[in-house]
Design an enzyme around this catalytic site. Structure first.
Site, PDB file in Angstrom:
ATOM      1  N   LYS A 103     -32.082  27.912 -56.795  1.00  0.00           N
ATOM      2  CA  LYS A 103     -33.363  27.828 -56.081  1.00  0.00           C
ATOM      3  C   LYS A 103     -34.394  27.268 -57.045  1.00  0.00           C
ATOM      4  O   LYS A 103     -34.256  27.384 -58.254  1.00  0.00           O
ATOM      5  CB  LYS A 103     -33.803  29.224 -55.625  1.00  0.00           C
ATOM      6  CG  LYS A 103     -34.734  29.186 -54.440  1.00  0.00           C
ATOM      7  CD  LYS A 103     -33.964  28.998 -53.150  1.00  0.00           C
ATOM      8  CE  LYS A 103     -34.866  28.975 -51.948  1.00  0.00           C
ATOM      9  NZ  LYS A 103     -34.109  29.090 -50.687  1.00  0.00           N
TER      10      LYS A 103
HETATM   11  P1  NAD Z   1     -41.876  26.823 -43.346  1.00  0.00           P
HETATM   12  O1  NAD Z   1     -42.776  26.442 -44.447  1.00  0.00           O
HETATM   13  O2  NAD Z   1     -41.403  25.790 -42.392  1.00  0.00           O
HETATM   14  O3  NAD Z   1     -42.560  27.996 -42.481  1.00  0.00           O
HETATM   15  C1  NAD Z   1     -43.053  29.172 -43.045  1.00  0.00           C
HETATM   16  C2  NAD Z   1     -43.838  29.923 -41.971  1.00  0.00           C
HETATM   17  O4  NAD Z   1     -44.296  31.186 -42.502  1.00  0.00           O
HETATM   18  C3  NAD Z   1     -45.102  29.190 -41.499  1.00  0.00           C
HETATM   19  O5  NAD Z   1     -45.290  29.386 -40.119  1.00  0.00           O
HETATM   20  C4  NAD Z   1     -46.194  29.891 -42.293  1.00  0.00           C
HETATM   21  O6  NAD Z   1     -47.469  29.798 -41.676  1.00  0.00           O
HETATM   22  C5  NAD Z   1     -45.691  31.317 -42.268  1.00  0.00           C
HETATM   23  N1  NAD Z   1     -46.312  32.153 -43.291  1.00  0.00           N
HETATM   24  C6  NAD Z   1     -46.529  31.822 -44.597  1.00  0.00           C
HETATM   25  N2  NAD Z   1     -47.165  32.846 -45.217  1.00  0.00           N
HETATM   26  C7  NAD Z   1     -47.321  33.822 -44.288  1.00  0.00           C
HETATM   27  C8  NAD Z   1     -47.912  35.110 -44.307  1.00  0.00           C
HETATM   28  N3  NAD Z   1     -48.453  35.601 -45.426  1.00  0.00           N
HETATM   29  N4  NAD Z   1     -47.904  35.843 -43.174  1.00  0.00           N
HETATM   30  C9  NAD Z   1     -47.355  35.367 -42.024  1.00  0.00           C
HETATM   31  N5  NAD Z   1     -46.800  34.136 -41.931  1.00  0.00           N
HETATM   32  C10 NAD Z   1     -46.778  33.377 -43.054  1.00  0.00           C
HETATM   33  O7  NAD Z   1     -40.637  27.571 -44.032  1.00  0.00           O
HETATM   34  P2  NAD Z   1     -39.195  27.825 -43.424  1.00  0.00           P
HETATM   35  O8  NAD Z   1     -38.304  26.760 -43.901  1.00  0.00           O
HETATM   36  O9  NAD Z   1     -39.314  28.142 -41.977  1.00  0.00           O
HETATM   37  O10 NAD Z   1     -38.770  29.137 -44.237  1.00  0.00           O
HETATM   38  C11 NAD Z   1     -39.151  30.450 -43.821  1.00  0.00           C
HETATM   39  C12 NAD Z   1     -38.293  31.476 -44.538  1.00  0.00           C
HETATM   40  O11 NAD Z   1     -36.910  31.216 -44.233  1.00  0.00           O
HETATM   41  C13 NAD Z   1     -38.363  31.446 -46.067  1.00  0.00           C
HETATM   42  O12 NAD Z   1     -38.151  32.755 -46.543  1.00  0.00           O
HETATM   43  C14 NAD Z   1     -37.177  30.570 -46.466  1.00  0.00           C
HETATM   44  O13 NAD Z   1     -36.740  30.825 -47.787  1.00  0.00           O
HETATM   45  C15 NAD Z   1     -36.163  31.045 -45.436  1.00  0.00           C
HETATM   46  N6  NAD Z   1     -35.069  30.107 -45.202  1.00  0.00           N
HETATM   47  C16 NAD Z   1     -35.300  28.835 -44.799  1.00  0.00           C
HETATM   48  C17 NAD Z   1     -34.229  27.980 -44.545  1.00  0.00           C
HETATM   49  C18 NAD Z   1     -34.418  26.584 -44.032  1.00  0.00           C
HETATM   50  O14 NAD Z   1     -33.409  25.938 -43.688  1.00  0.00           O
HETATM   51  N7  NAD Z   1     -35.625  26.085 -43.907  1.00  0.00           N
HETATM   52  C19 NAD Z   1     -32.918  28.434 -44.754  1.00  0.00           C
HETATM   53  C20 NAD Z   1     -32.710  29.748 -45.147  1.00  0.00           C
HETATM   54  C21 NAD Z   1     -33.798  30.572 -45.368  1.00  0.00           C
END
Ligand code: NAD
Length: 411
Positions: A103
């Site tokens: 990561k």
């Molecule tokens: P993203 O940036 O597309 O979306 C993140 C979302 O969380 C946004 O809507 C943002 O406004 C919201 N957010 C941020 N801070 C916040 C807070 N303090 N309170 C409430 N909402 C908040 O990111 P993503 O890719 O959707 O990733 C989200 C989570 O999923 C992360 O933990 C990431 O590590 C995990 N994840 C993502 C993927 C992927 O394929 N994108 C895969 C596995 C895990």
């Protein structure tokens, strides 16, 4: 707020104890193999030269090349990357992928930079990292604050440096640049598939069931879209701007369109409530799809649902876990629930290696097979051993890693 690596260690220690993981191996596997920190200058559109600090934690390559996302966010820190890299190792092992865990990220707020500046920062970062990454060595992917555009910029920059057409050194690229069909939707779809598997195991009909979802980015919005397709109803959504509810249910398609246009849910036609009010809503399913440590300690006391799914990595701390367990709420843990993303990243990597392009139906079917089989494995282990699904997922994953380590290093 708790240090994420401390949470990770507590979860690890619990699984080691309950799963009889060999103590020397348990100690070895917790530590990342390489902790890479790079400082690099970027000349911004304004002409100003700004210094950026980037991290890449290569946690384990016992099962294959390091694999994991790159995050652009103002709260990125070293111990966060270590925890997220450890979880990647466990996720790949749980899904029996020939990949390790990694990561990384840069600590800055991408919302404050133009598209052109984002391109320069991405190219600067890949230029600083290029020696450490590669198709058979370390394969980054998108995470919070990054997307297919960022992966394309980085891939093209490393290709230029290495004078190669190989594009398997990053996944999550655009379809035009060697990305895979179904990659953007994969994590959210995987969350939905886990929920369906849970419902099958519990004999629950999900039609007309209700849910709330925190985080409406890549993972949150695709999860909501999938659950919409199952005939479920959304009672509330939340992002970094706040929490939004509606008596007549949230129209998920409208929310997705609104978010795409406005970059957040701020101003979305609904009633704004506090985080406490949001998490107190009675519903069947709670989905955490924002960031880590969002449900800590007593906050779990508000939760009033049948099952909680971790679309995000590490959103629930140990105390919240205990409270949810005492309340009889099943928790589908992150390393299982959000593993759909790395599964389709693996498919993208395979397509790049073989110079092939697979059809969406084929990818969805393969994702379905993996998610349902892995869910079943974790569910059965947790029922047989009367333990939380998180602990079962850790034990299955660590046991597989230990077996491979013993063979590989004659341990
Ligand atoms: P993203 O940036 O597309 O979306 C993140 C979302 O969380 C946004 O809507 C943002 O406004 C919201 N957010 C941020 N801070 C916040 C807070 N303090 N309170 C409430 N909402 C908040 O990111 P993503 O890719 O959707 O990733 C989200 C989570 O999923 C992360 O933990 C990431 O590590 C995990 N994840 C993502 C993927 C992927 O394929 N994108 C895969 C596995 C895990």
């Amino acid at each position: 707020m708790e240090n994420l690596n401390d949470l990770c260690k507590k979860q690890h220690d619990l699984a080691v104890k309950l799963g009889n993981i060999e103590s020397n191996f348990a100690n070895i596997i917790f530590y990342p193999k390489n902790e890479i920190i790079v400082n690099f200058p970027v000349k911004l559109e304004s002409g100003k030269i700004e210094m950026f600090k980037g991290y890449r934690i290569q946690h384990s390559n016992i099962l294959g090349p390091y694999k994991g996302g790159l995050r652009f966010h103002h709260d990125v820190y070293l111990d966060e990357c270590k925890a997220l890299a450890y979880w990647m190792t466990l996720k790949c092992s749980l899904q029996s992928l020939p990949l390790g865990g990694a990561k990384g990220g840069i600590k800055f707020d991408p919302r404050l930079y133009s598209d052109e500046d984002m391109k320069r920062i991405s190219i600067g970062f890949s230029g600083a990292l290029y020696k450490y990454i590669g198709t058979d060595c370390d394969i980054p992917a998108p995470d919070v604050g990054t997307n297919s555009k960022v992966m394309d910029w980085m891939t093209a920059s490393v290709q230029r440096i290495n004078r190669t057409h190989d594009n398997g050194m990053f996944t999550g690229k655009s379809l035009e640049y060697g990305g895979s069909k179904g990659r953007s939707e994969a994590t959210g779809r995987g969350v939905g598939l886990c929920l369906q598997s849970w419902a099958d195991a519990k004999n629950v009909n999900l039609v007309d069931n209700t849910y709330i979802i925190q985080g409406f980015g890549n993972v949150g919005s695709f999860t909501a879209e999938y659950l919409d397709g199952l005939g479920m109803h959304c009672k509330g959504i939340g992002d970094h701007t706040g929490y939004y509810v509606s008596d007549s249910f949230i129209n998920v398609k409208d929310a997705i369109k609104y978010c795409a246009k406005n970059k957040s849910l701020e101003g979305f036609d609904s009633v704004k409530v506090t985080k406490k009010e949001f998490f107190s809503i009675r519903c069947n399913v709670v989905i955490l799809a924002a960031l880590e440590l969002q449900l800590c300690g007593d906050e779990a006391l508000y939760i009033n649902c049948d099952v909680l799914i971790e679309g995000a990595n590490g959103p629930t701390d140990i105390d919240a876990d205990k409270i949810l367990e005492n309340k009889g709420i099943d928790v589908i843990p992150d390393i299982l629930a959000n593993s759909g993303g790395v599964v389709v990243s693996y498919f993208e990597w395979l397509q790049n290696l073989r110079k092939e392009y697979w059809e969406l139906d084929d990818i969805r079917r393969k994702l379905y097979d993996r998610m349902t089989a892995t869910f079943k494995k974790v569910w059965e282990h947790s029922r047989e051993n009367k333990m939380a699904m998180r602990t079962s997922a850790y034990i299955l994953s660590l046991t597989n890693l230990q077996k491979n380590y013993e063979i590989k290093y004659n341990f």
